[in-house]
Scaffold this motif. Structure first.
Motif, PDB file in Angstrom:
ATOM      1  N   GLY A   1      50.013  13.833  54.474  1.00  0.00           N
ATOM      2  CA  GLY A   1      49.494  12.940  55.504  1.00  0.00           C
ATOM      3  C   GLY A   1      48.162  12.316  55.196  1.00  0.00           C
ATOM      4  N   CYS A   2      47.689  12.376  53.937  1.00  0.00           N
ATOM      5  CA  CYS A   2      46.438  11.737  53.585  1.00  0.00           C
ATOM      6  C   CYS A   2      46.614  10.233  53.646  1.00  0.00           C
ATOM      7  N   SER A   3      45.575   9.535  54.057  1.00  0.00           N
ATOM      8  CA  SER A   3      45.678   8.083  54.191  1.00  0.00           C
ATOM      9  C   SER A   3      44.359   7.439  53.863  1.00  0.00           C
ATOM     10  N   SER A   4      44.406   6.293  53.190  1.00  0.00           N
ATOM     11  CA  SER A   4      43.185   5.574  52.854  1.00  0.00           C
ATOM     12  C   SER A   4      42.529   4.988  54.098  1.00  0.00           C
ATOM     13  N   SER A   5      43.220   5.037  55.233  1.00  0.00           N
ATOM     14  CA  SER A   5      42.653   4.514  56.467  1.00  0.00           C
ATOM     15  C   SER A   5      41.770   5.542  57.173  1.00  0.00           C
ATOM     16  N   THR A   6      41.688   6.770  56.605  1.00  0.00           N
ATOM     17  CA  THR A   6      40.845   7.801  57.187  1.00  0.00           C
ATOM     18  C   THR A   6      39.391   7.335  57.207  1.00  0.00           C
ATOM     19  N   PRO A   7      38.680   7.486  58.328  1.00  0.00           N
ATOM     20  CA  PRO A   7      37.271   7.068  58.394  1.00  0.00           C
ATOM     21  C   PRO A   7      36.463   7.726  57.284  1.00  0.00           C
ATOM     22  N   PHE A   8      35.521   6.987  56.711  1.00  0.00           N
ATOM     23  CA  PHE A   8      34.735   7.525  55.609  1.00  0.00           C
ATOM     24  C   PHE A   8      33.838   8.656  56.100  1.00  0.00           C
ATOM     25  N   MET A   9      34.026   9.825  55.507  1.00  0.00           N
ATOM     26  CA  MET A   9      33.197  10.977  55.834  1.00  0.00           C
ATOM     27  C   MET A   9      32.610  11.598  54.567  1.00  0.00           C
ATOM     28  N   GLY A  10      32.738  10.888  53.433  1.00  0.00           N
ATOM     29  CA  GLY A  10      32.185  11.388  52.189  1.00  0.00           C
ATOM     30  C   GLY A  10      32.697  12.771  51.856  1.00  0.00           C
ATOM     31  N   ASN A  11      31.803  13.636  51.386  1.00  0.00           N
ATOM     32  CA  ASN A  11      32.232  15.007  51.077  1.00  0.00           C
ATOM     33  C   ASN A  11      31.922  15.963  52.223  1.00  0.00           C
ATOM     34  N   THR A  12      31.599  15.385  53.414  1.00  0.00           N
ATOM     35  CA  THR A  12      31.383  16.232  54.588  1.00  0.00           C
ATOM     36  C   THR A  12      32.698  16.836  55.074  1.00  0.00           C
ATOM     37  N   ARG A  13      33.792  16.124  54.841  1.00  0.00           N
ATOM     38  CA  ARG A  13      35.108  16.725  55.079  1.00  0.00           C
ATOM     39  C   ARG A  13      35.689  17.138  53.736  1.00  0.00           C
ATOM     40  N   GLU A  14      36.718  17.956  53.742  1.00  0.00           N
ATOM     41  CA  GLU A  14      37.317  18.410  52.492  1.00  0.00           C
ATOM     42  C   GLU A  14      37.789  17.211  51.672  1.00  0.00           C
ATOM     43  N   ALA A  15      37.388  17.149  50.429  1.00  0.00           N
ATOM     44  CA  ALA A  15      37.749  16.017  49.570  1.00  0.00           C
ATOM     45  C   ALA A  15      39.167  16.179  49.055  1.00  0.00           C
ATOM     46  N   VAL A  16      39.985  15.160  49.280  1.00  0.00           N
ATOM     47  CA  VAL A  16      41.348  15.122  48.756  1.00  0.00           C
ATOM     48  C   VAL A  16      41.553  13.769  48.083  1.00  0.00           C
ATOM     49  N   LEU A  17      42.479  13.707  47.155  1.00  0.00           N
ATOM     50  CA  LEU A  17      42.747  12.466  46.442  1.00  0.00           C
ATOM     51  C   LEU A  17      43.730  11.613  47.224  1.00  0.00           C
ATOM     52  N   GLU A  18      43.383  10.335  47.385  1.00  0.00           N
ATOM     53  CA  GLU A  18      44.187   9.417  48.168  1.00  0.00           C
ATOM     54  C   GLU A  18      44.404   8.121  47.400  1.00  0.00           C
ATOM     55  N   GLU A  19      45.328   7.286  47.905  1.00  0.00           N
ATOM     56  CA  GLU A  19      45.553   5.986  47.297  1.00  0.00           C
ATOM     57  C   GLU A  19      44.248   5.197  47.288  1.00  0.00           C
TER      58      GLU A  19
END
Length: 330
Positions: free
Chosen positions: A22-40
């Motif tokens: 369910g990762c999406s490039s539309s996720t609001p930018f939170m930098g590395n404050t949220r868990e970093a995952v690789l996305e399109e």
């Protein structure tokens, strides 16, 4: 080439799993404050450490365009190949990429440096990839935070406040010290809740926030970080020696290669990798200007894609005026 292909294939497979989750490039930018995952649309790098393994880091051009551009340029032109990790401060950080292998980078004109880039969403959490700066700014050395001690920021702020309010302790402080610690407490208290929460879960070096550029985050290779954290160290790094900290690895730690990979939607089913330049470190000790990144799929078909758009000057870093080394606090 086969090794690089295996790295790319393995990372692409992991990417497919993240996208399926369910990762999406539309996720609001939170930098590395949220868990970093690789996305399109992401760009990431695989840092291969000889005899240890690979560390995969997600890069954040939105937050630190100059740092990401410089890092990609250096990696794609093989600058880091054969360079060393010259500094390991146990439970704090590991640092490398200097020209000489000991933290010094020769004479560099002021304009060759670029400024520190900070963001409230890019912090010195465990696994953060950062630029090592000196008095003139950033150039080519990087470090990775290797401190996973969890910390309660509010507790730290409360303790410092209690010390300031302690008459006996306060009497021994200069007015400038009191002002410094008062501002320190204020900064801790004003830290966003999501940042405090992240530090309480993963650890890091919060004192370095705002001083250096954080431009990436480790997403894989934690076992390699653990192994590097345990290497035997001796004296030999100037600044740390002054603080009685042994940080020079007894046995040389060599960066075998750094491969940069750009993720496009098509790569959820087709692996891609970046073709490195044929320039060797001996042929080019200074980083070249930014150019196009060449993406190669498994069929060896090449297509050009634009590199990160931010421009930055390039040259070898000068010794800092105070220590001669690019040296974040350990």
């Amino acid at each position: 080439m086969k090794t690089i292909r295996k790295i790319a294939m393995g990372t692409a497979a992991a990417l497919c799993l993240s996208l399926a989750a369910g990762c999406s490039s539309s996720t609001p930018f939170m930098g590395n404050t949220r868990e970093a995952v690789l996305e399109e649309g992401d760009v990431f790098a695989v840092i291969s450490i000889m005899d240890y393994g690979d560390i995969t880091v997600k890069l954040f051009p939105t937050a630190a365009p100059m740092a990401v551009t410089r890092f990609i340029t250096l990696a794609e032109n093989n600058y880091y190949d054969g360079r060393s990790i010259h500094r390991v401060v146990k439970d704090q950080l590991l640092q490398g990429g200097s020209l000489t292998g000991n933290g010094f980078d020769g004479e560099v004109a002021d304009q060759e440096y670029f400024d520190v880039e900070t963001s409230q969403y890019m912090r010195h959490y465990y696994g953060a990839l950062c630029m090592a700066s000196n008095a003139k700014g950033n150039y080519c050395q990087f470090y990775i935070v290797n401190n996973k001690t969890k910390v309660d920021i509010d507790e730290v702020a409360d303790k410092v406040k209690a010390d300031l309010n302690n008459a006996e302790i306060s009497a021994g402080l200069l007015e400038s010290d009191k002002e410094y610690y008062s501002e320190y407490v204020k900064n801790l208290e004003n830290m966003p809740d999501e940042v405090k929460e992240r530090y309480s879960h993963v650890g890091g070096i919060y004192d370095l926030d705002g001083t250096d550029t954080v431009f990436g985050q480790v997403v894989d290779g934690w076992d390699v970080l653990e192994a590097l954290n345990e290497v035997e160290t001796v004296a030999g790094n100037v600044t740390d020696d002054r603080s009685d900290i042994f940080s020079k690895p007894l046995d040389e730690i060599v960066i075998e290669k750094i491969v940069v990979i750009h993720i496009t939607p098509a790569e959820t089913t087709t692996t891609a990798k970046t073709r490195p330049s044929k320039t060797t470190p001996a042929e080019s000790s200074a980083p070249p200007s930014t150019g196009d990144n060449i993406i190669i799929d498994d069929g060896e078909t090449t297509t050009a894609t634009e590199a990160t758009t931010a421009e930055s000057d390039t040259a070898e870093p000068e010794e800092s005026e105070e220590t001669g080394q690019d040296n974040p606090e350990g």
